[in-house]
Write an enzyme that holds these catalytic residues in place. Structure first.
Site, PDB file in Angstrom:
ATOM      1  N   CYS A 196      39.451  55.297  39.322  1.00 13.88           N
ATOM      2  CA  CYS A 196      38.353  54.336  39.397  1.00 13.88           C
ATOM      3  C   CYS A 196      37.820  54.391  40.826  1.00 13.88           C
ATOM      4  O   CYS A 196      38.592  54.214  41.770  1.00 13.88           O
ATOM      5  CB  CYS A 196      38.895  52.942  39.060  1.00 13.88           C
ATOM      6  SG  CYS A 196      37.707  51.625  39.340  1.00 13.88           S
ATOM      7  N   CYS A 235      27.268  39.006  41.286  1.00 14.31           N
ATOM      8  CA  CYS A 235      27.873  38.363  40.108  1.00 14.31           C
ATOM      9  C   CYS A 235      28.916  37.340  40.590  1.00 14.31           C
ATOM     10  O   CYS A 235      29.717  37.635  41.479  1.00 14.31           O
ATOM     11  CB  CYS A 235      28.518  39.398  39.195  1.00 14.31           C
ATOM     12  SG  CYS A 235      27.356  40.673  38.677  1.00 14.31           S
ATOM     13  N   GLU A 266      27.413  48.785  42.621  1.00 13.39           N
ATOM     14  CA  GLU A 266      26.632  48.984  41.406  1.00 13.39           C
ATOM     15  C   GLU A 266      26.130  50.437  41.437  1.00 13.39           C
ATOM     16  O   GLU A 266      25.204  50.762  42.191  1.00 13.39           O
ATOM     17  CB  GLU A 266      25.468  47.971  41.395  1.00 13.39           C
ATOM     18  CG  GLU A 266      24.390  48.229  40.370  1.00 13.39           C
ATOM     19  CD  GLU A 266      24.904  48.424  38.951  1.00 13.39           C
ATOM     20  OE1 GLU A 266      25.632  47.575  38.439  1.00 13.39           O
ATOM     21  OE2 GLU A 266      24.566  49.467  38.350  1.00 13.39           O
ATOM     22  N   SER A 296      29.586  52.537  35.045  1.00 12.78           N
ATOM     23  CA  SER A 296      29.472  51.155  34.583  1.00 12.78           C
ATOM     24  C   SER A 296      28.354  50.449  35.347  1.00 12.78           C
ATOM     25  O   SER A 296      28.260  50.559  36.561  1.00 12.78           O
ATOM     26  CB  SER A 296      30.810  50.443  34.826  1.00 12.78           C
ATOM     27  OG  SER A 296      30.713  49.086  34.479  1.00 12.78           O
ATOM     28  N   ASN A 300      28.883  40.388  29.526  1.00 15.91           N
ATOM     29  CA  ASN A 300      29.472  39.213  30.198  1.00 15.91           C
ATOM     30  C   ASN A 300      28.856  37.847  29.896  1.00 15.91           C
ATOM     31  O   ASN A 300      29.347  36.844  30.421  1.00 15.91           O
ATOM     32  CB  ASN A 300      29.493  39.408  31.719  1.00 15.91           C
ATOM     33  CG  ASN A 300      30.350  40.593  32.138  1.00 15.91           C
ATOM     34  OD1 ASN A 300      31.047  41.161  31.311  1.00 15.91           O
ATOM     35  ND2 ASN A 300      30.306  40.973  33.392  1.00 15.91           N
ATOM     36  N   ASN A 335      40.079  38.558  35.903  1.00 15.26           N
ATOM     37  CA  ASN A 335      41.078  38.544  36.971  1.00 15.26           C
ATOM     38  C   ASN A 335      40.681  37.440  37.926  1.00 15.26           C
ATOM     39  O   ASN A 335      39.669  37.540  38.621  1.00 15.26           O
ATOM     40  CB  ASN A 335      41.055  39.873  37.732  1.00 15.26           C
ATOM     41  CG  ASN A 335      41.693  40.967  36.922  1.00 15.26           C
ATOM     42  OD1 ASN A 335      42.821  40.831  36.474  1.00 15.26           O
ATOM     43  ND2 ASN A 335      40.958  42.039  36.703  1.00 15.26           N
TER      44      ASN A 335
HETATM   45  N1  SAH Z   1      28.837  47.163  39.205  1.00 12.00           N
HETATM   46  C1  SAH Z   1      29.273  47.762  38.004  1.00 12.00           C
HETATM   47  C2  SAH Z   1      30.599  48.484  38.144  1.00 12.00           C
HETATM   48  C3  SAH Z   1      31.646  47.823  38.975  1.00 12.00           C
HETATM   49  S1  SAH Z   1      32.318  46.334  38.326  1.00 12.00           S
HETATM   50  C4  SAH Z   1      29.326  46.750  36.881  1.00 12.00           C
HETATM   51  O1  SAH Z   1      29.186  45.556  37.153  1.00 12.00           O
HETATM   52  O2  SAH Z   1      29.469  47.159  35.740  1.00 12.00           O
HETATM   53  C5  SAH Z   1      33.348  46.996  37.017  1.00 12.00           C
HETATM   54  C6  SAH Z   1      33.677  46.014  35.917  1.00 12.00           C
HETATM   55  O3  SAH Z   1      34.499  44.953  36.427  1.00 12.00           O
HETATM   56  C7  SAH Z   1      32.463  45.338  35.282  1.00 12.00           C
HETATM   57  O4  SAH Z   1      32.555  45.427  33.890  1.00 12.00           O
HETATM   58  C8  SAH Z   1      32.592  43.893  35.744  1.00 12.00           C
HETATM   59  O5  SAH Z   1      32.008  43.007  34.824  1.00 12.00           O
HETATM   60  C9  SAH Z   1      34.088  43.750  35.843  1.00 12.00           C
HETATM   61  N2  SAH Z   1      34.553  42.654  36.698  1.00 12.00           N
HETATM   62  C10 SAH Z   1      34.009  42.211  37.839  1.00 12.00           C
HETATM   63  N3  SAH Z   1      34.746  41.188  38.356  1.00 12.00           N
HETATM   64  C11 SAH Z   1      35.781  41.002  37.506  1.00 12.00           C
HETATM   65  C12 SAH Z   1      36.899  40.117  37.498  1.00 12.00           C
HETATM   66  N4  SAH Z   1      37.103  39.239  38.475  1.00 12.00           N
HETATM   67  N5  SAH Z   1      37.773  40.216  36.488  1.00 12.00           N
HETATM   68  C13 SAH Z   1      37.603  41.124  35.497  1.00 12.00           C
HETATM   69  N6  SAH Z   1      36.575  41.999  35.465  1.00 12.00           N
HETATM   70  C14 SAH Z   1      35.669  41.933  36.451  1.00 12.00           C
HETATM   71 FE1  SF4 Z   2      28.412  42.522  39.669  1.00 10.22          FE
HETATM   72 FE2  SF4 Z   2      29.525  44.962  39.354  1.00 10.22          FE
HETATM   73 FE3  SF4 Z   2      28.406  44.264  41.680  1.00 10.22          FE
HETATM   74 FE4  SF4 Z   2      30.658  43.118  40.957  1.00 10.22          FE
HETATM   75  S1  SF4 Z   2      30.385  45.259  41.418  1.00 10.22           S
HETATM   76  S2  SF4 Z   2      28.840  42.080  41.836  1.00 10.22           S
HETATM   77  S3  SF4 Z   2      30.405  42.982  38.724  1.00 10.22           S
HETATM   78  S4  SF4 Z   2      27.357  44.469  39.727  1.00 10.22           S
END
Ligand code: SAH
Ligand code: SF4
Length: 371
Positions: A124, A135, A182, A213, A238, A312
């Site tokens: 990863c 987010c 991202e 992702s 989500n 998490n």
């Molecule tokens: N930015 C991209 C990829 C990185 S985040 C995206 O948002 O898809 C990878 C994954 O982790 C995403 O599916 C996101 O929703 C999830 N994620 C982010 N914070 C999390 C958390 N605290 N617990 C579980 N999954 C989480």
């Molecule tokens: Fe949102 Fe993915 Fe960026 Fe975390 S890494 S803030 S889940 S877009």
């Protein structure tokens, strides 16, 4: 304000310039063709061996391909330093969280996840230092964006992990862009890194074993769809209403659920290919029976698999995970609703690997920013 391709914005929308890149270019971000162009005309035939030398970590200690005098001169003109591993945290489940340092001193994180029974390993990796998307449940999101990673830094993460923990070649390796950042916000560099990593003369990954992702940057998903070497897609859904999704994922205010669904309906899926719809369960926010129904509606008509992810929990977010019983109930209701809609994909609940080492999804954050 949403970022534009090639531009890096901080949390307030101001453009952050990439760090001064002085000195030699990073060797790992150059394609075989670009290496060839840096060689004198009569030496271009050796470009493939130089590319191999750069990309195949297994050849570094042994006698790698012979690169000749011009090749040695070319290698000497390039920056061959991998991102430096500054910390490693092995998890009880076999995963290792690896903290790497970029040449300008930022820390990024990657996770090494062997799956001995499948004979494969998944990495990863991060695509940015921080993330602009904000987010509310994600630790990286609290950092704001610092900068994009270059293609060489993205490839460098993969090579550093291969060198430290294996495998030696890419044949049994899967890659997911689910670390910091991202990836669609840094599509140019991610796409270039993917092309380099899929070159059979180098690591030789398969585009069908790489997953990108995204939080749902619609125009970038459209651009991603057209890539020559195009990995698989995972979309972080989500939430099932624009009201909730707009609150927990600000990207939804620019590209709402209807726009995201339309984008996925026009996505040029290959035969048998499916998009992964990821859904992080947030207690009291997106885990009702109605949410399960609406999520099934979203998935309806798409070639998709659905992956439920228990949140998490971490100190940077007030969100909480539903308790196990409630999470199981949501999965059951969702399963029935999907079945009722003639859904052909698979519904899974993600086993959050590396949880004990903060290596699991959304727990990756630059330590300095976390204090
Ligand atoms: N930015 C991209 C990829 C990185 S985040 C995206 O948002 O898809 C990878 C994954 O982790 C995403 O599916 C996101 O929703 C999830 N994620 C982010 N914070 C999390 C958390 N605290 N617990 C579980 N999954 C989480
Ligand atoms: Fe949102 Fe993915 Fe960026 Fe975390 S890494 S803030 S889940 S877009």
């Amino acid at each position: 304000m949403l970022p534009v391709l090639g531009q890096v914005l901080d949390a307030r929308g101001a453009v952050v310039s990439a760090p001064e890149r002085t000195g030699a270019p990073l060797a790992f971000g150059l394609t075989a063709d670009e290496l060839a162009q840096r060689l004198p005309n009569d030496a271009r035939v050796s470009a493939a061996s130089i590319f191999q030398r750069v990309q195949r970590v297994s050849s570094w200690d042994a006698d790698g391909p012979v690169v000749g005098k011009d090749g040695r001169a070319l290698l000497a003109s390039l920056d061959m330093r991998l991102p430096h591993i500054v910390e490693e945290a092995p998890s009880e489940d076999g995963a290792t969280r690896v903290v790497l340092q970029t040449s300008d001193g930022h820390t990024i994180e990657a996770v090494h996840m062997p799956r001995p029974h499948a004979g494969r390993t998944t990495f990863c990796v991060s695509s940015q230092v921080g993330c602009a998307m904000g987010c509310t449940f994600c630790a990286t999101g609290t950092m704001g964006i610092v900068r994009n990673l270059s293609a060489g830094e993205i490839v460098g993460q993969v090579l550093a992990l291969m060198r430290a923990h294996g495998p030696q070649t890419g044949h049994h390796l899967n890659l997911v862009f689910m670390g910091m950042g991202e990836p669609m916000h840094n599509l140019e560099h991610v796409a270039r890194a993917v092309e380099i990593l899929c070159d059979p003369a180098g690591v030789g990954l398969s585009e069908k074993r790489i997953t990108v992702s995204t939080s749902g940057l619609v125009p970038r998903i459209d651009a991603f769809a057209q890539l020559r070497v195009r990995p698989l897609l995972s979309v972080s859904i989500n939430a099932t209403t624009d009201e909730t999704r707009g609150r927990v994922m600000p990207v939804n205010r620019a590209f709402n659920l209807a726009a995201l669904k339309a984008c996925l309906l026009r996505f040029p899926f290959r035969r048998g290919e499916k998009v992964l719809l990821a859904y992080v369960l947030l207690r009291g926010e997106n885990d009702s029976d109605d949410d399960a129904r609406r999520l099934a509606d979203f998935a309806k008509g798409l070639p998709a698999n659905v992956n439920l992810i228990p949140l998490n929990e971490h100190s940077l977010s007030a969100h909480r995970a539903p308790d196990d019983d409630h999470g199981a109930r949501f999965a059951r209701v969702l399963y029935d609703e999907l079945k009722a809609r003639d859904f052909h994909g698979v519904l899974t609940t993600r086993n959050n690997r590396g949880r004990d080492i903060r290596g699991a999804c959304g727990q990756l954050v630059q330590e300095r920013a976390a204090r």
